[in-house]
Enzyme design. Structure first.
Site, PDB file in Angstrom:
ATOM      1  N   GLU A 188       8.368  -4.635  11.088  1.00  0.00           N
ATOM      2  CA  GLU A 188       8.803  -3.318  10.603  1.00  0.00           C
ATOM      3  C   GLU A 188       9.352  -2.456  11.738  1.00  0.00           C
ATOM      4  O   GLU A 188       8.677  -2.220  12.746  1.00  0.00           O
ATOM      5  CB  GLU A 188       7.643  -2.591   9.898  1.00  0.00           C
ATOM      6  CG  GLU A 188       8.079  -1.225   9.368  1.00  0.00           C
ATOM      7  CD  GLU A 188       7.193  -0.629   8.291  1.00  0.00           C
ATOM      8  OE1 GLU A 188       6.236  -1.301   7.848  1.00  0.00           O
ATOM      9  OE2 GLU A 188       7.480   0.513   7.889  1.00  0.00           O
TER      10      GLU A 188
ATOM     11  N   ASP B  93       0.846  -1.203   0.000  1.00  0.00           N
ATOM     12  CA  ASP B  93       0.000   0.000   0.000  1.00  0.00           C
ATOM     13  C   ASP B  93       0.879   1.250   0.000  1.00  0.00           C
ATOM     14  O   ASP B  93       0.383   2.378  -0.108  1.00  0.00           O
ATOM     15  CB  ASP B  93      -1.012  -0.008   1.157  1.00  0.00           C
ATOM     16  CG  ASP B  93      -0.355  -0.031   2.518  1.00  0.00           C
ATOM     17  OD1 ASP B  93       0.887  -0.120   2.606  1.00  0.00           O
ATOM     18  OD2 ASP B  93      -1.102   0.035   3.531  1.00  0.00           O
ATOM     19  N   SER B  94       2.208   1.040   0.053  1.00  0.00           N
ATOM     20  CA  SER B  94       3.138   2.150  -0.156  1.00  0.00           C
ATOM     21  C   SER B  94       2.984   2.681  -1.585  1.00  0.00           C
ATOM     22  O   SER B  94       3.575   3.707  -1.927  1.00  0.00           O
ATOM     23  CB  SER B  94       4.581   1.699   0.097  1.00  0.00           C
ATOM     24  OG  SER B  94       4.871   0.509  -0.624  1.00  0.00           O
TER      25      SER B  94
ATOM     26  N   ASP C  19      -1.148  -6.284  -0.554  1.00  0.00           N
ATOM     27  CA  ASP C  19      -1.261  -5.589   0.720  1.00  0.00           C
ATOM     28  C   ASP C  19      -2.689  -5.041   0.862  1.00  0.00           C
ATOM     29  O   ASP C  19      -3.083  -4.141   0.102  1.00  0.00           O
ATOM     30  CB  ASP C  19      -0.263  -4.420   0.703  1.00  0.00           C
ATOM     31  CG  ASP C  19       0.225  -4.059   2.073  1.00  0.00           C
ATOM     32  OD1 ASP C  19      -0.164  -4.709   3.058  1.00  0.00           O
ATOM     33  OD2 ASP C  19       1.031  -3.091   2.165  1.00  0.00           O
TER      34      ASP C  19
ATOM     35  N   LYS D 145      -1.469  -9.453   2.635  1.00  0.00           N
ATOM     36  CA  LYS D 145      -0.788  -8.994   3.852  1.00  0.00           C
ATOM     37  C   LYS D 145      -1.722  -8.044   4.580  1.00  0.00           C
ATOM     38  O   LYS D 145      -2.447  -7.281   3.943  1.00  0.00           O
ATOM     39  CB  LYS D 145       0.525  -8.282   3.505  1.00  0.00           C
ATOM     40  CG  LYS D 145       1.264  -7.749   4.737  1.00  0.00           C
ATOM     41  CD  LYS D 145       2.654  -7.282   4.414  1.00  0.00           C
ATOM     42  CE  LYS D 145       2.743  -5.859   3.907  1.00  0.00           C
ATOM     43  NZ  LYS D 145       2.196  -4.842   4.827  1.00  0.00           N
TER      44      LYS D 145
ATOM     45  N   GLU E  56      -1.982  -5.562   8.414  1.00  0.00           N
ATOM     46  CA  GLU E  56      -1.260  -5.016   9.563  1.00  0.00           C
ATOM     47  C   GLU E  56      -2.024  -5.255  10.858  1.00  0.00           C
ATOM     48  O   GLU E  56      -3.255  -5.158  10.880  1.00  0.00           O
ATOM     49  CB  GLU E  56      -1.048  -3.507   9.372  1.00  0.00           C
ATOM     50  CG  GLU E  56      -0.180  -3.170   8.176  1.00  0.00           C
ATOM     51  CD  GLU E  56       0.059  -1.663   8.020  1.00  0.00           C
ATOM     52  OE1 GLU E  56      -0.283  -0.892   8.943  1.00  0.00           O
ATOM     53  OE2 GLU E  56       0.586  -1.274   6.957  1.00  0.00           O
TER      54      GLU E  56
HETATM   55  O1  KIV Z   1       3.445  -1.205   1.718  1.00  0.00           O
HETATM   56  C1  KIV Z   1       4.622  -1.535   1.892  1.00  0.00           C
HETATM   57  O2  KIV Z   1       5.518  -1.169   1.126  1.00  0.00           O
HETATM   58  C2  KIV Z   1       4.915  -2.389   3.039  1.00  0.00           C
HETATM   59  C3  KIV Z   1       6.342  -2.783   3.265  1.00  0.00           C
HETATM   60  C4  KIV Z   1       7.176  -1.635   3.599  1.00  0.00           C
HETATM   61  C5  KIV Z   1       6.457  -3.878   4.248  1.00  0.00           C
HETATM   62  O3  KIV Z   1       4.040  -2.744   3.754  1.00  0.00           O
END
Ligand code: KIV
Length: 265
Positions: A184, A46-47, A85, A115, A117
Site C-alpha cells: 500500500e 476493515d475499510s 481483513d 489478511k 497488516e
Molecule cells: O481495508 C481495506 O480496504 C484494505 C485495502 C485498501 C487493501 O486493506
C-alpha cells in the site's frame, strides 16, 4: 458444490504474467456485482469502518461487525475467493487470539483467507496461521491500522533505508508462508522491485503498475464519495446518481406524482 479458486492459482497467475484484480466488498449486492464483473478476489476490508459504518478510520471495527459483513459477501458471491481483513487488535495481542479469530473468518463467514497488516514482526504469526490451515495475505507499506504511530496516511518507503525495510518485510512474510502481499502506497519503483524479488504475487494499491495485481476500495471506484484518493480512479458517479434518484423520488411524492396508476393496485 461450487469449486472455488485456491491460493495456488494466484502464484500461477503471477508466473504467467496475468494480472490479479481485487476489490473490497462489504455486502451481498456489491459482492454479486463484483463476481459478475469477473473480479478475482473480494476483500472484506476493515475499510468497512470508514466507508460503510461511518467511523473516522479503520480502528473501531470489531470482529463481530466484520463477520456480519463477510457472511453477507459470501452469500452474494458463493463462488468467489473472499479474503477477510482481520481488524485492529484481533490478532496483534497474542498468537492464540490470532488463530482463534483467523479460524472464525473461515468457519463462520466461509472466507478463503485472512489478511493482516505488518512486516517481519508478523512472520511467526503468519507461520502459525498457515500451519493451522488458514491462508494469509500479508500487507506492508502504509498500514492504516497503525495510522496513529505512522503519523498519518503517508507514502512509505521513500528513503533507501525505508525501501530496504519494506523489501525485507515482504521477503520475511513470503518465507513465513503468506500467499500474497498487499503493497500500500509505496513508490512505483519499489512496488516493481518487491514484486520482482518475490515468487508470491503482490497486490498494489497506490504502488504503481509493476505489481502482480491491484486492489481498490469499491466505494472509491464507484464514485460514492465526494473525495477520491490520488491512487483511485472513479469509474462511475454512483454517489451523484443516488442523490439525483432520491431527490426525484422525494419531489414526486411531495408533488403527488408518485405513486401513479402504474405503481398502484
Ligand atoms: O481495508 C481495506 O480496504 C484494505 C485495502 C485498501 C487493501 O486493506
Amino acid at each position: 458444490m461450487l469449486k472455488r479458486t485456491t491460493v495456488a492459482a494466484f502464484a500461477k497467475r503471477k508466473r504467467e504474467g496475468e494480472k490479479i484484480v481485487m476489490i473490497t466488498a462489504y455486502d451481498a449486492p456489491g459482492a454479486a456485482a463484483a463476481a459478475d464483473a469477473g473480479i478475482d478476489i473480494l476483500l472484506v476490508g476493515d475499510s468497512l469502518a470508514p466507508t460503510v459504518l461511518g467511523y473516522r478510520n479503520t480502528l473501531p471495527v470489531t470482529m463481530e461487525q466484520m463477520l456480519h459483513h463477510a457472511a453477507a459477501v459470501r452469500r452474494g458471491a458463493p463462488g468467489s475467493f473472499v479474503v477477510f481483513d482481520l481488524p485492529f487488535m484481533s490478532y496483534q495481542e497474542s498468537l492464540e487470539k490470532a488463530l482463534h479469530n483467523g479460524g472464525r473468518a473461515l468457519k463462520e463467514a466461509d472466507c478463503d483467507a485472512v489478511k493482516l497488516e505488518g512486516g517481519a514482526e508478523m512472520a511467526p504469526l503468519v507461520d502459525a496461521l498457515v500451519g493451522a490451515g488458514i491462508p494469509v495475505m500479508a500487507h506492508v507499506g502504509l498500514l492504516p491500522q497503525r495510522v496513529q504511530t505512522m503519523g498519518g496516511y503517508r507514502i512509505q518507503g521513500r528513503t533507501p533505508d525505508a525501501a530496504e525495510r519494506i523489501l525485507a518485510d515482504a521477503k520475511a512474510l513470503e518465507a513465513a508462508g503468506a500467499f500474497s502481499v498487499v503493497l500500500e502506497c509505496v513508490p512505483a519503483e519499489l512496488g516493481k522491485t518487491v514484486t520482482e524479488a518475490l515468487s508470491i504475487p503482490t497486490i498494489g494499491i497506490g504502488s504503481g503498475d509493476g505489481c502482480s495485481g491491484q486492489v481498490q476500495v469499491m466505494n472509491d471506484v464507484l464514485g460514492l464519495f465526494e473525495n477520491t484518493p490520488k491512487h483511485a480512479k472513479r469509474y462511475a458517479e454512483v454517489g451523484r446518481i443516488i442523490r439525483e434518484a432520491l431527490g426525484n423520488y422525494a419531489a414526486e411524492v411531495r408533488g403527488g406524482v408518485f405513486p401513479d396508476d402504474e405503481h398502484s393496485f
